[in-house]
Design an enzyme around this catalytic site. Structure first.
Site, PDB file in Angstrom:
ATOM      1  N   ARG A  87       0.849  -1.204   0.000  1.00 58.03           N
ATOM      2  CA  ARG A  87       0.000   0.000   0.000  1.00 58.03           C
ATOM      3  C   ARG A  87       0.880   1.246   0.000  1.00 58.03           C
ATOM      4  O   ARG A  87       0.603   2.243  -0.653  1.00 58.03           O
ATOM      5  CB  ARG A  87      -0.954  -0.008   1.209  1.00 58.03           C
ATOM      6  CG  ARG A  87      -1.680   1.309   1.400  1.00 58.03           C
ATOM      7  CD  ARG A  87      -2.954   1.200   2.264  1.00 58.03           C
ATOM      8  NE  ARG A  87      -2.818   0.352   3.428  1.00 58.03           N
ATOM      9  CZ  ARG A  87      -2.158   0.679   4.546  1.00 58.03           C
ATOM     10  NH1 ARG A  87      -1.582   1.862   4.656  1.00 58.03           N
ATOM     11  NH2 ARG A  87      -2.068  -0.161   5.556  1.00 58.03           N
ATOM     12  N   TYR A 146     -16.440  16.451 -15.909  1.00 57.36           N
ATOM     13  CA  TYR A 146     -16.951  15.085 -15.782  1.00 57.36           C
ATOM     14  C   TYR A 146     -17.937  15.023 -14.601  1.00 57.36           C
ATOM     15  O   TYR A 146     -17.658  15.572 -13.532  1.00 57.36           O
ATOM     16  CB  TYR A 146     -15.759  14.135 -15.582  1.00 57.36           C
ATOM     17  CG  TYR A 146     -16.158  12.761 -15.149  1.00 57.36           C
ATOM     18  CD1 TYR A 146     -17.027  11.992 -15.922  1.00 57.36           C
ATOM     19  CD2 TYR A 146     -15.683  12.223 -13.962  1.00 57.36           C
ATOM     20  CE1 TYR A 146     -17.411  10.730 -15.513  1.00 57.36           C
ATOM     21  CE2 TYR A 146     -16.057  10.950 -13.544  1.00 57.36           C
ATOM     22  CZ  TYR A 146     -16.928  10.216 -14.324  1.00 57.36           C
ATOM     23  OH  TYR A 146     -17.314   8.974 -13.910  1.00 57.36           O
ATOM     24  N   ASP A 160      -7.238  18.605 -15.158  1.00 55.00           N
ATOM     25  CA  ASP A 160      -7.582  17.236 -15.535  1.00 55.00           C
ATOM     26  C   ASP A 160      -7.226  17.094 -17.022  1.00 55.00           C
ATOM     27  O   ASP A 160      -7.889  17.660 -17.890  1.00 55.00           O
ATOM     28  CB  ASP A 160      -9.075  16.992 -15.278  1.00 55.00           C
ATOM     29  CG  ASP A 160      -9.496  15.557 -15.585  1.00 55.00           C
ATOM     30  OD1 ASP A 160      -8.815  14.903 -16.394  1.00 55.00           O
ATOM     31  OD2 ASP A 160     -10.508  15.103 -15.034  1.00 55.00           O
ATOM     32  N   LYS A 213      -8.335   5.935 -19.278  1.00 50.74           N
ATOM     33  CA  LYS A 213      -8.667   6.394 -20.620  1.00 50.74           C
ATOM     34  C   LYS A 213      -7.450   6.232 -21.551  1.00 50.74           C
ATOM     35  O   LYS A 213      -6.902   5.168 -21.658  1.00 50.74           O
ATOM     36  CB  LYS A 213      -9.199   7.823 -20.541  1.00 50.74           C
ATOM     37  CG  LYS A 213     -10.273   8.003 -19.446  1.00 50.74           C
ATOM     38  CD  LYS A 213     -11.498   7.177 -19.719  1.00 50.74           C
ATOM     39  CE  LYS A 213     -12.577   7.114 -18.659  1.00 50.74           C
ATOM     40  NZ  LYS A 213     -12.520   7.751 -17.413  1.00 50.74           N
TER      41      LYS A 213
END
Ligand SMILES: Cc1ncc(COP(=O)(O)O)c(C=O)c1O
Length: 386
Positions: free
Chosen positions: A46, A98, A170, A195
């Site tokens: 982690r 978005y 973004d 994406k």
């Protein structure tokens, strides 16, 4: 080294022990230590993992940035960036974003006393008009999702510098291949790596890239604390996808340019949103701050929901699906898919109507893509007349 070379090699040296040319997937959740306080850079996955580190190095390099933190999704990256805020802070964001980003902003507004003001990002003065002493963050998407608005990154970065705020861009639609926000003055570049960065519709991931060591420390703390980390396998797949980012983007945008030109002349299309078209309101800004116009197009079909639905049902090469940025072409319906969380009145006021369709143009043969779209557009209206 140039972009495409870095996309293939950055962060990925041949294995020092066995010479493996391709980086291995390190699934280990834990790392054996020699003695108290003595270990080889990793303790627990982690906190840090070698495959993730390679992805982080490669993404930072492609952005001409120093540091990157990878996350389990774009929204996990957004949460990490929002963790830099404290109660009472003010954020300015562009209206056309978005839907999931809007949703998380609303969550922070209603749960953590963080105030948000949404502006039309096409004019940098709109940010100046609403900035206050409490403004800590400006968040922009450019090109924006889904209406392909272009925001002047350098101008908004200057406003941030003048007002002690930090700018997050973004960059999911453009990618570092077409646009480099850190060079233009942004403090953080954020991605849904789901994406174009991964590019094959088989990973959900996110990333935040910065040159600022304080921001890196905060992102690293959050990454380890909240634990929304990508699996080593997902990091490896994303690295594999990244190797072809440049050639994929070239093909995406070559296909998109042809499709945008055809759509804008089609009798059943009311409006086309693509920054590569000279009549796009920020075409020249896009030309100035981007290296190309990308593979995303939105358009408004003649009619409304019924025609849109018939269009989707008649597609054969394009898949009617959420998401974007992969080798296969996708068509999506923002008002009930990606932007459903934005209330209808707000959505429509922003221009996302029942006729708005978003295309993620893939890298298939252009003749097949054009044929598919034309056939579906014609069928959508033909079936209405029957
Ligand atoms: C522009 C943009 N930013 C962020 C996100 C969220 O990313 P993810 O779905 O990987 O959480 C998306 C998802 O569609 C997006 O299109």
């Amino acid at each position: 080294m140039k972009f495409t070379t870095r996309a293939i090699h950055a962060g990925q040296e041949p294995d020092p022990i066995n010479g493996a040319t391709i980086l291995p997937i390190h699934p280990s959740s834990t790392f054996t230590q020699e003695e108290i306080g003595k270990f080889k850079g990793y303790e627990y996955s982690r906190t840090g993992n070698p495959t993730r580190e390679a992805l982080q190095k490669c993404l930072a390099s492609l952005e001409n940035g120093k540091y990157c933190r990878a996350f389990a999704s774009g929204m996990a990256a957004a949460s990490a960036i929002l963790s830099l805020l404290v109660s009472g802070d003010h954020v300015i964001a562009t209206e056309d974003i978005y839907g999931g980003t809007y949703r998380i902003f609303e969550w922070y507004r209603t749960h953590y006393n963080i105030n948000f003001t949404y502006v039309d990002g096409s004019d940098p003065d709109n940010f100046l008009k609403v900035i206050t002493a409490a403004t800590k963050l400006i968040w922009i998407e450019t090109p924006s999702n889904p209406l392909m608005q272009i925001v002047d990154i350098a101008a908004v970065a200057q406003i941030c510098r003048d007002h002690n705020a930090f700018l997050t861009v973004d960059n999911t639609f453009a990618t570092s291949y077409l646009q480099q926000p850190l060079k233009l003055g942004a403090q953080i570049v954020m991605y849904s790596t789901t994406k174009y960065i991964n590019g094959h519709s088989d990973v959900v991931g996110g990333a935040a890239i910065t040159n600022d060591i304080e921001i890196l420390r905060a992102l690293s703390y959050y990454q380890n604390m909240a634990g929304a980390v990508p699996s080593p396998f997902d990091c490896w797949l994303t690295l594999r996808g990244l190797k072809t980012l440049g050639i994929r983007m070239d093909r995406h945008q070559a296909n998109a340019r042809q499709i945008a030109n055809i759509l804008q002349q089609h009798r059943f299309v009311e409006k086309v949103y693509y920054p590569g078209l000279p009549k796009h309101p920020q075409h020249f800004l896009a030309k100035r701050q981007m290296k190309g116009f990308g593979g995303m197009i939105s358009f408004r079909i003649h009619g409304g929901r019924e025609q849109a639905n018939r269009f989707f049902k008649n597609l054969k090469v394009f898949s009617f699906a959420e998401s974007l940025g992969a080798v296969e072409s996708l068509a999506c319906y923002p008002s009930i898919m990606t932007h459903a969380t934005i209330p209808k009145e707000k959505r429509e006021a922003r221009g996302i109507t029942d006729g708005t369709i978003r295309l993620s143009v893939g890298i298939e043969d252009i003749d097949d893509l054009i044929g598919d779209l034309i056939e579906a557009l014609e069928a959508a209206q033909r079936e209405k007349q029957i």
